[in-house]
Write a protein that holds these residues in place. Sequence first.
Motif, PDB file in Angstrom:
ATOM      1  N   GLY A 201       9.614  -4.787  21.384  1.00  0.00           N
ATOM      2  CA  GLY A 201       9.060  -3.581  21.974  1.00  0.00           C
ATOM      3  C   GLY A 201       9.818  -2.337  21.559  1.00  0.00           C
ATOM      4  O   GLY A 201       9.223  -1.276  21.303  1.00  0.00           O
ATOM      5  N   LEU A 202      11.149  -2.444  21.465  1.00  0.00           N
ATOM      6  CA  LEU A 202      11.963  -1.310  21.013  1.00  0.00           C
ATOM      7  C   LEU A 202      11.644  -0.962  19.563  1.00  0.00           C
ATOM      8  O   LEU A 202      11.518   0.215  19.201  1.00  0.00           O
ATOM      9  CB  LEU A 202      13.447  -1.642  21.165  1.00  0.00           C
ATOM     10  N   VAL A 203      11.506  -1.991  18.719  1.00  0.00           N
ATOM     11  CA  VAL A 203      11.174  -1.756  17.309  1.00  0.00           C
ATOM     12  C   VAL A 203       9.800  -1.099  17.192  1.00  0.00           C
ATOM     13  O   VAL A 203       9.586  -0.193  16.361  1.00  0.00           O
ATOM     14  CB  VAL A 203      11.213  -3.080  16.521  1.00  0.00           C
ATOM     15  N   ARG A 204       8.865  -1.524  18.029  1.00  0.00           N
ATOM     16  CA  ARG A 204       7.501  -0.980  18.002  1.00  0.00           C
ATOM     17  C   ARG A 204       7.437   0.419  18.616  1.00  0.00           C
ATOM     18  O   ARG A 204       6.447   1.121  18.471  1.00  0.00           O
ATOM     19  CB  ARG A 204       6.572  -1.938  18.748  1.00  0.00           C
ATOM     20  N   GLY A 205       8.507   0.815  19.291  1.00  0.00           N
ATOM     21  CA  GLY A 205       8.533   2.136  19.899  1.00  0.00           C
ATOM     22  C   GLY A 205       7.809   2.208  21.223  1.00  0.00           C
ATOM     23  O   GLY A 205       7.334   3.288  21.617  1.00  0.00           O
ATOM     24  N   GLU A 206       7.734   1.101  21.935  1.00  0.00           N
ATOM     25  CA  GLU A 206       7.041   1.088  23.219  1.00  0.00           C
ATOM     26  C   GLU A 206       7.868   1.808  24.287  1.00  0.00           C
ATOM     27  O   GLU A 206       9.106   1.834  24.241  1.00  0.00           O
ATOM     28  CB  GLU A 206       6.758  -0.347  23.671  1.00  0.00           C
ATOM     29  N   SER A 207       7.168   2.336  25.266  1.00  0.00           N
ATOM     30  CA  SER A 207       7.807   2.932  26.432  1.00  0.00           C
ATOM     31  C   SER A 207       6.824   2.899  27.589  1.00  0.00           C
ATOM     32  O   SER A 207       5.608   2.870  27.378  1.00  0.00           O
ATOM     33  CB  SER A 207       8.241   4.376  26.149  1.00  0.00           C
ATOM     34  N   ILE A 208       7.358   2.896  28.799  1.00  0.00           N
ATOM     35  CA  ILE A 208       6.521   2.923  29.991  1.00  0.00           C
ATOM     36  C   ILE A 208       6.479   4.365  30.479  1.00  0.00           C
ATOM     37  O   ILE A 208       7.460   4.889  31.003  1.00  0.00           O
ATOM     38  CB  ILE A 208       7.074   1.988  31.084  1.00  0.00           C
ATOM     39  N   ASP A 209       5.352   5.017  30.277  1.00  0.00           N
ATOM     40  CA  ASP A 209       5.201   6.429  30.622  1.00  0.00           C
ATOM     41  C   ASP A 209       4.585   6.560  32.015  1.00  0.00           C
ATOM     42  O   ASP A 209       3.428   6.186  32.229  1.00  0.00           O
ATOM     43  CB  ASP A 209       4.314   7.148  29.590  1.00  0.00           C
ATOM     44  N   GLY A 210       5.365   7.086  32.938  1.00  0.00           N
ATOM     45  CA  GLY A 210       4.853   7.265  34.286  1.00  0.00           C
ATOM     46  C   GLY A 210       4.832   5.959  35.056  1.00  0.00           C
ATOM     47  O   GLY A 210       5.249   4.906  34.572  1.00  0.00           O
ATOM     48  N   MET A 211       4.327   6.026  36.263  1.00  0.00           N
ATOM     49  CA  MET A 211       4.252   4.849  37.124  1.00  0.00           C
ATOM     50  C   MET A 211       2.952   4.088  36.863  1.00  0.00           C
ATOM     51  O   MET A 211       1.863   4.651  36.994  1.00  0.00           O
ATOM     52  CB  MET A 211       4.309   5.277  38.594  1.00  0.00           C
ATOM     53  N   PRO A 212       3.038   2.809  36.477  1.00  0.00           N
ATOM     54  CA  PRO A 212       1.816   2.018  36.279  1.00  0.00           C
ATOM     55  C   PRO A 212       0.994   1.958  37.564  1.00  0.00           C
ATOM     56  O   PRO A 212       1.528   2.060  38.675  1.00  0.00           O
ATOM     57  CB  PRO A 212       2.353   0.636  35.892  1.00  0.00           C
ATOM     58  N   SER A 213      -0.293   1.777  37.405  1.00  0.00           N
ATOM     59  CA  SER A 213      -1.197   1.723  38.553  1.00  0.00           C
ATOM     60  C   SER A 213      -0.971   0.450  39.357  1.00  0.00           C
ATOM     61  O   SER A 213      -0.367  -0.519  38.883  1.00  0.00           O
ATOM     62  CB  SER A 213      -2.646   1.772  38.077  1.00  0.00           C
ATOM     63  N   ALA A 214      -1.496   0.453  40.572  1.00  0.00           N
ATOM     64  CA  ALA A 214      -1.391  -0.726  41.433  1.00  0.00           C
ATOM     65  C   ALA A 214      -2.073  -1.927  40.785  1.00  0.00           C
ATOM     66  O   ALA A 214      -1.599  -3.067  40.898  1.00  0.00           O
ATOM     67  CB  ALA A 214      -2.007  -0.434  42.796  1.00  0.00           C
ATOM     68  N   GLY A 215      -3.178  -1.675  40.077  1.00  0.00           N
ATOM     69  CA  GLY A 215      -3.892  -2.770  39.425  1.00  0.00           C
ATOM     70  C   GLY A 215      -3.058  -3.448  38.361  1.00  0.00           C
ATOM     71  O   GLY A 215      -3.048  -4.682  38.242  1.00  0.00           O
ATOM     72  N   SER A 216      -2.332  -2.648  37.568  1.00  0.00           N
ATOM     73  CA  SER A 216      -1.482  -3.228  36.527  1.00  0.00           C
ATOM     74  C   SER A 216      -0.305  -3.988  37.130  1.00  0.00           C
ATOM     75  O   SER A 216       0.092  -5.043  36.629  1.00  0.00           O
ATOM     76  CB  SER A 216      -0.975  -2.128  35.591  1.00  0.00           C
ATOM     77  N   TRP A 217       0.272  -3.447  38.221  1.00  0.00           N
ATOM     78  CA  TRP A 217       1.352  -4.158  38.904  1.00  0.00           C
ATOM     79  C   TRP A 217       0.863  -5.485  39.472  1.00  0.00           C
ATOM     80  O   TRP A 217       1.554  -6.512  39.385  1.00  0.00           O
ATOM     81  CB  TRP A 217       1.939  -3.300  40.029  1.00  0.00           C
ATOM     82  N   LEU A 218      -0.338  -5.474  40.061  1.00  0.00           N
ATOM     83  CA  LEU A 218      -0.890  -6.710  40.620  1.00  0.00           C
ATOM     84  C   LEU A 218      -1.151  -7.730  39.513  1.00  0.00           C
ATOM     85  O   LEU A 218      -0.928  -8.929  39.697  1.00  0.00           O
ATOM     86  CB  LEU A 218      -2.181  -6.412  41.387  1.00  0.00           C
ATOM     87  N   ALA A 219      -1.640  -7.247  38.367  1.00  0.00           N
ATOM     88  CA  ALA A 219      -1.875  -8.150  37.236  1.00  0.00           C
ATOM     89  C   ALA A 219      -0.563  -8.769  36.767  1.00  0.00           C
ATOM     90  O   ALA A 219      -0.491  -9.975  36.489  1.00  0.00           O
ATOM     91  CB  ALA A 219      -2.548  -7.402  36.096  1.00  0.00           C
ATOM     92  N   LEU A 220       0.499  -7.947  36.691  1.00  0.00           N
ATOM     93  CA  LEU A 220       1.807  -8.459  36.283  1.00  0.00           C
ATOM     94  C   LEU A 220       2.339  -9.464  37.298  1.00  0.00           C
ATOM     95  O   LEU A 220       2.872 -10.522  36.918  1.00  0.00           O
ATOM     96  CB  LEU A 220       2.791  -7.299  36.124  1.00  0.00           C
ATOM     97  N   LEU A 221       2.192  -9.164  38.584  1.00  0.00           N
ATOM     98  CA  LEU A 221       2.626 -10.094  39.629  1.00  0.00           C
ATOM     99  C   LEU A 221       1.856 -11.408  39.543  1.00  0.00           C
ATOM    100  O   LEU A 221       2.427 -12.487  39.711  1.00  0.00           O
ATOM    101  CB  LEU A 221       2.435  -9.454  41.005  1.00  0.00           C
ATOM    102  N   TYR A 222       0.563 -11.303  39.265  1.00  0.00           N
ATOM    103  CA  TYR A 222      -0.265 -12.511  39.118  1.00  0.00           C
ATOM    104  C   TYR A 222       0.223 -13.350  37.934  1.00  0.00           C
ATOM    105  O   TYR A 222       0.293 -14.583  38.016  1.00  0.00           O
ATOM    106  CB  TYR A 222      -1.724 -12.112  38.908  1.00  0.00           C
TER     107      TYR A 222
END
Length: 313
Positions: A201-222
């Motif tokens: 992810g660092l090589v690809r230049g990824e970053s988490i911009d802002g606070m993810p939505s509740a839906g994305s958090w729920l998907a990650l928790l799932y």
Amino acid sequence: MSTSTRASTDRRLIVLALLTVYIVWGSTYLAIRFMVEDFPPLFGNAIRMIVAGSILFWLVYRRTKRMPTAVEWRNGMAIGALLFVGGLGLVSTTEDMGVGSGLVATAIAMTPVWASLAAGFFGQWPTRTEWLGLAVGLIGVGVLSREGDFQSQPVGFVLVLIAPMLWAAGSVWSRHITMAPGAMVNALQMLGGAVGLTLAGLVRGESIDGMPSAGSWLALLYLIVPGSLLAFSAYGYLLRTVRPALATSYGYVNPIVAVVLGVWLGGEVISGPLWIALPLVVVAVVLIAGAHRVAGQFDDPSVTPENEGPATV
């Protein structure tokens, strides 16, 4: 408890475990699609792997009181990086490009077919039936490449073609090196995957911009709890209780579940090529599994396609 009552309970547990790996692992493809709406694909999966791997490591160590050796750490982390960066990372990146989860699941269902071919580099070349399965599967992949999402995202098709090859290579390679016993190997692989995904992810230049939505958090928790910990526990129970051929039958069911959920809950639209490719890929997997049964390989618990299916763990 009487013998008949115990047998009835065992049957219910087996059915429940099968439904868990069928539905939960099949649904993880759609969950990944929801996760990458706000989480970058590699960093998002790195979070998933570090949390799930740490929990599993603690649970296994608490039960066994045995720490992995240096060699087991090294090999488990290396295999995990290959499996989860090369497999899961590319899958998530493809879905991040907008390719439907059902299409991705169908392509990933080819993993046992590629694993059968990869075994040839270790002196176990495919049998005639396996070569037939490989041919049928390749036809299915060729048809799948004509689907609309892959036509508009050819790079996504390449990634989702490479992903099961790397997963298969890692699975076959892991059988020829020293690995930690039991579930500890899965914990080490998850931790290795977390490290590899973070670096990628660092090589690809990824970053988490802002606070993810509740839906994305729920998907990650799932993905962490049912997708990794619950389904893995159910799968481990099946491997200890039923024949490996039944335990690994999720490989035939997961892509079907993914397609249905993608259309039903994800609003995905599929075209004619998928309806042709999906049964061809399932037939290919059935041929490979049948060849293993004929060879008697499923009678040896150390030789099962337990890491060869399209589960996203």
